[in-house]
Motif scaffolding. Structure first.
Motif, PDB file in Angstrom:
ATOM      1  N   ASP A 411       0.884  -1.167   0.000  1.00 52.22           N
ATOM      2  CA  ASP A 411       0.000   0.000   0.000  1.00 52.22           C
ATOM      3  C   ASP A 411       0.917   1.210   0.000  1.00 52.22           C
ATOM      4  OD1 ASP A 411      -1.734   2.085   0.516  1.00 52.22           O
ATOM      5  OD2 ASP A 411      -2.365   1.356   2.487  1.00 52.22           O
ATOM      6  N   THR A 412       0.992   1.888  -1.150  1.00 54.97           N
ATOM      7  CA  THR A 412       2.031   2.898  -1.356  1.00 54.97           C
ATOM      8  C   THR A 412       1.472   4.303  -1.225  1.00 54.97           C
ATOM      9  OG1 THR A 412       1.613   2.984  -3.747  1.00 54.97           O
ATOM     10  CG2 THR A 412       3.187   1.336  -2.975  1.00 54.97           C
ATOM     11  N   THR A 416       1.754  13.488  -6.291  1.00 57.92           N
ATOM     12  CA  THR A 416       2.368  14.082  -7.484  1.00 57.92           C
ATOM     13  C   THR A 416       3.650  14.829  -7.086  1.00 57.92           C
ATOM     14  OG1 THR A 416       0.154  14.392  -8.391  1.00 57.92           O
ATOM     15  CG2 THR A 416       1.925  15.637  -9.431  1.00 57.92           C
ATOM     16  N   ASP A 500      -1.965  15.943   4.009  1.00 61.91           N
ATOM     17  CA  ASP A 500      -2.642  14.746   4.521  1.00 61.91           C
ATOM     18  C   ASP A 500      -2.583  14.692   6.042  1.00 61.91           C
ATOM     19  OD1 ASP A 500      -3.595  13.322   2.269  1.00 61.91           O
ATOM     20  OD2 ASP A 500      -1.576  12.631   1.804  1.00 61.91           O
ATOM     21  N   ARG A 515      -7.064  13.778   3.260  1.00 64.64           N
ATOM     22  CA  ARG A 515      -6.639  15.174   3.172  1.00 64.64           C
ATOM     23  C   ARG A 515      -7.207  15.981   4.338  1.00 64.64           C
ATOM     24  NH1 ARG A 515      -2.839  16.087  -0.969  1.00 64.64           N
ATOM     25  NH2 ARG A 515      -3.294  18.252  -0.454  1.00 64.64           N
ATOM     26  N   ARG A 526      -7.417  13.557  -7.802  1.00 63.80           N
ATOM     27  CA  ARG A 526      -7.346  14.691  -6.897  1.00 63.80           C
ATOM     28  C   ARG A 526      -8.070  15.881  -7.462  1.00 63.80           C
ATOM     29  NH1 ARG A 526      -1.349  16.038  -4.974  1.00 63.80           N
ATOM     30  NH2 ARG A 526      -2.055  18.124  -4.455  1.00 63.80           N
TER      31      ARG A 526
HETATM   32  C1  6R9 Z   1       0.227   9.019  -6.167  1.00 61.56           C
HETATM   33  C2  6R9 Z   1      -0.978   9.879  -6.097  1.00 61.56           C
HETATM   34  C3  6R9 Z   1      -2.003  12.351  -3.682  1.00 61.56           C
HETATM   35  C4  6R9 Z   1      -2.960  12.156  -2.535  1.00 61.56           C
HETATM   36  C5  6R9 Z   1      -2.268  12.069  -1.205  1.00 61.56           C
HETATM   37  C6  6R9 Z   1      -3.244  11.227  -0.408  1.00 61.56           C
HETATM   38  C7  6R9 Z   1      -3.789  10.256  -1.418  1.00 61.56           C
HETATM   39  C8  6R9 Z   1      -2.265   8.500  -2.428  1.00 61.56           C
HETATM   40  C9  6R9 Z   1      -2.359   6.935  -0.920  1.00 61.56           C
HETATM   41  C10 6R9 Z   1      -3.131   8.026  -0.479  1.00 61.56           C
HETATM   42  C11 6R9 Z   1      -3.650   6.901   1.470  1.00 61.56           C
HETATM   43  C12 6R9 Z   1      -2.287   5.766  -0.062  1.00 61.56           C
HETATM   44  N1  6R9 Z   1      -3.060   8.969  -1.446  1.00 61.56           N
HETATM   45  N2  6R9 Z   1      -1.846   7.260  -2.128  1.00 61.56           N
HETATM   46  N3  6R9 Z   1      -3.767   8.006   0.709  1.00 61.56           N
HETATM   47  N4  6R9 Z   1      -2.937   5.807   1.114  1.00 61.56           N
HETATM   48  N5  6R9 Z   1      -1.600   4.665  -0.410  1.00 61.56           N
HETATM   49  O1  6R9 Z   1      -2.061   9.399  -5.875  1.00 61.56           O
HETATM   50  O2  6R9 Z   1      -0.768  11.235  -6.277  1.00 61.56           O
HETATM   51  O3  6R9 Z   1      -2.838  12.194  -7.389  1.00 61.56           O
HETATM   52  O4  6R9 Z   1      -1.096  13.663  -6.285  1.00 61.56           O
HETATM   53  O5  6R9 Z   1      -2.667  12.264  -4.934  1.00 61.56           O
HETATM   54  O6  6R9 Z   1      -3.640  10.906  -2.688  1.00 61.56           O
HETATM   55  O7  6R9 Z   1      -4.276  12.024   0.075  1.00 61.56           O
HETATM   56  O8  6R9 Z   1      -2.046  13.355  -0.667  1.00 61.56           O
HETATM   57  P1  6R9 Z   1      -1.861  12.385  -6.284  1.00 61.56           P
END
Ligand code: 6R9
Length: 647
Positions: A411-412, A416, A500, A515, A526
């Motif tokens: 879970d990554t 951006t 976040d 967020r 987003r």
């Molecule tokens: C890579 C991507 C970023 C926002 C980030 C957060 C949410 C992304 C997540 C996650 C929980 C995960 N987010 N991966 N929240 N667990 N594994 O998605 O970039 O489109 O810029 O969004 O997405 O809120 O701040 P982006």
């Protein structure tokens, strides 16, 4: 499922992993103790024309207020060489890209040698059209091989690509082109998604009416659909490229020269042009792709994102190709022609690593186990998740049904802005907890702070910040460094603020809660609530609008809009539909409101600020717990909103 549920690394996985638990700890420590030495060594994973001697040079502005981020600043390289040229001798005939079309009967394979040739041809064509190092090139393409070719061809000639997701409207495309004065647009006749066609060239024509900076347009023939071609300006891809030489000198780029711009939404104003540079981004893309996915030579790797988002940049194109992987590019959607499509593609191409988004998992989970179970999926080794928090229920469904309890899930968490993954388990090193992104990668120093910026220790919940830089970090907002400083470094001085919220448990594991600003995450996309609001108020009948996220079973969050009409205008079902269509036209289908509530008034403080906290609660149907409304100018409006909530 409680947070003590720990899914240990299976011994057979640990035994084969490139990084085991001790290895992770050693790497983490080494990167923390001597970042220069650690990253000088890791930098060798990409190809340099001149290796860097200066490694890290970063100021988060804690004392000076000046934010400056540089990595490998005296290094010289070209990103396309790391992704192509250096593989030619060892794996020229290996497949670089497997393309799987929207229609299951269409696919294609492109070797490293072929990809190199196609990239060089387009690079030569662009040079022939006068595109120079540093120029911005907009890419508005569907998920076809040409998208990767276009990115790498830009990199080859030192042009800065700015990809705009094919689902964005002409207006959204135009404003992104205008913001960075792109000189060239690369598009296609049409895209395909789920059996439907997307009129990309027609959208582009509409957008370009207000984009005087664009001198030329290159159009890939994809569906063969009819399009208008403007003489002098528009060129078919094949006419521009087919007769070009299959080699092209790569431009010498400084490590800190820009590689790409990607627009993303924030809490205020128009989307920002997130700028990534060449050296640090490439090192981070390669480092994270290899370690997080435990990527091994010869494996088929599939990330289901679109290249219009950062996940597609880093984990379909730059990371996998830098590592000499075979990367699968999928044009279609998870439920076309059937809800087994993902799993069928995995079997068809023998995918070992599969990386997708929680919204897709939840949508497929709703269809039950049968569509999954009728496929083999034996080739799978690692599963990944990205884009939003994954709820434990979806995590477990993914783990049990897709991975047959055999494949670890990474879970990554990243953004951006971060260029690549920052918090994630390494599959052979870190025990997993369903719903937690677990621990930071080497070189990443997360912290939780309270609203006053005090750092919280131990198990705690707060705002997620990063205390120090990592090579893949964005460097600035294109054309507006002050906005970069204001957005990310002024809330909690001297730290990068992610926007976040997160919780850290007693084992030090991070649980991203979502967020804490006015950004919503709809199906992993987003969106700034301000963007949707300004689209709504641009409608002639709308006086005022407030937009919040609401819980949504599949999309994670849906868009809930409160709309106040101008005096004399009457709410109606027809007008509701008209407003939904209006927002789709203004921004794109991903911004369609899920609910519109007619609001005679909005809850505001006496200073005129909309109290979104209350609007979020009403949208979420948590009307019992609205909290303190005594500071409202007119507490009466709340009652009306509660009574007329859209169900
Ligand atoms: C890579 C991507 C970023 C926002 C980030 C957060 C949410 C992304 C997540 C996650 C929980 C995960 N987010 N991966 N929240 N667990 N594994 O998605 O970039 O489109 O810029 O969004 O997405 O809120 O701040 P982006």
């Amino acid at each position: 499922m409680t947070e003590t549920t720990l899914i240990a690394v299976k011994p057979e996985i640990a035994a084969r992993a490139q990084v085991d638990e001790a290895g992770y700890k050693a790497m983490y420590q080494a990167a923390a103790q001597d970042p220069d030495a650690f990253w000088a060594k890791e930098a060798q994973r990409i190809a340099w024309m001149q290796a860097p001697k200066i490694i890290k040079n970063v100021d988060f502005g804690g004392t000076s207020g000046k934010v400056s981020i540089k990595w490998f600043e005296d290094g010289v390289l070209n990103a396309s060489v790391s992704c192509l040229d250096r593989h030619l001798a060892t794996r020229g005939d290996q497949v670089a890209i497997i393309w799987e079309g929207d229609d299951p009967s269409s696919d294609a394979k492109v070797t490293y040698k072929e990809l190199h040739a196609r990239v060089c041809q387009l690079a030569n064509a662009m040079r022939g059209l006068g595109v120079q190092k540093g120029d911005r090139v907009c890419i508005y393409l569907p998920m076809i091989v040409e998208a990767a070719v276009a990115m790498l061809a830009c990199a080859r000639i030192g042009a800065v690509h700015s990809i705009v997701f094919g689902g964005f409207s002409p207006d959204s495309l135009a404003s992104r082109i205008q913001d960075s004065d792109c000189v060239l647009l690369i598009t296609a006749d049409e895209g395909r998604r789920g059996g439907r066609k997307v009129p990309l060239k027609a959208n582009a024509d509409e957008a370009l009416k207000t984009c005087p900076s664009i001198r030329h347009v290159i159009v890939a023939r994809n569906t063969g659909g009819a399009v208008e071609m403007m003489p002098e300006r528009d060129h078919w891809w094949s006419d521009a490229c087919d007769t070009q030489p299959e080699t092209a000198e790569p431009e010498k780029m400084n490590a800190e020269d820009p590689l790409f711009i990607l627009y993303t939404s924030g809490s205020t104003g128009k989307p920002k042009g997130v700028l990534h540079t060449t050296g640090g981004y490439m090192v981070w893309a390669s480092f994270t792709h290899q370690n997080v996915f435990d990527y091994r030579d010869g494996e088929i790797y599939w990330c289901t994102a679109d290249v219009g988002w950062v996940t597609g940049h880093t984990y379909i194109v730059y990371g996998p190709l830098a590592n000499g992987a075979t990367t699968l590019m999928f044009e279609g959607v998870p439920n076309y022609p059937t809800v087994s499509r993902f799993w069928e593609v995995i079997d068809k191409h023998q995918v070992a690593i599969f990386y997708t988004a929680p919204t897709a998992i939840r949508a497929l989970m709703r269809e039950g186990e049968a569509p999954v179970k009728k496929t083999s999926r034996k080739s799978l080794r690692i599963l990944g998740s990205v884009g939003e928090p994954i709820n434990p229920e979806a995590w477990l469904w993914y783990y049990r049904n897709v991975g047959d309890e055999r494949c670890p899930i990474v879970d990554t968490w990243w953004q951006t802005e971060t260029g690549g993954i920052l918090i994630s388990p390494l599959p052979g090193a870190i025990a997993q907890k369903p719903g937690s992104a677990t621990l930071p990668l080497p070189g990443v120093k997360p912290a939780l702070v309270d609203n006053d910026g005090a750092v919280l220790e131990g198990a705690a919940e707060g705002n997620l910040v990063l205390l120090d830089s990592w090579p893949g970090q964005m460097r600035t907002v294109y054309g507006d460094h002050e906005r970069f400083v204001q957005t990310y470094f002024s809330t909690f001085k001297g730290t990068y603020f992610t926007g976040d919220g997160a919780r850290r448990d007693a084992d030090g594991y991070y649980w991203i809660t979502g967020r804490v600003d006015d950004v919503i995450n709809v199906a992993g996309h987003r969106m700034g609530t301000a963007e949707v609001e300004s689209a709504l108020v641009a409608h002639p009948k709308v006086a005022e609008a407030a937009v919040v996220g609401m819980p949504h079973d599949i999309k994670g969050q849906g868009i809930y809009a409160y709309v106040t009409l101008k005096t004399g205008e009457e709410p109606s079902e027809a007008l509701r539909k008209e407003l939904v269509a209006w927002v789709r036209k203004e921004i794109g289908p991903i911004a369609s409101p899920d609910a519109i509530q007619w609001a005679p008034g909005l809850p505001k403080t006496r200073s005129g600020k909309i109290m979104r906290r209350i609007l979020r609660k009403i949208a979420a149907n948590e009307t019992e717990a609205l909290g303190d409304t005594s500071t409202l100018a007119d507490p009466g409006v709340v009652q009306d909103l509660v009574e007329n909530r859209v169900r």
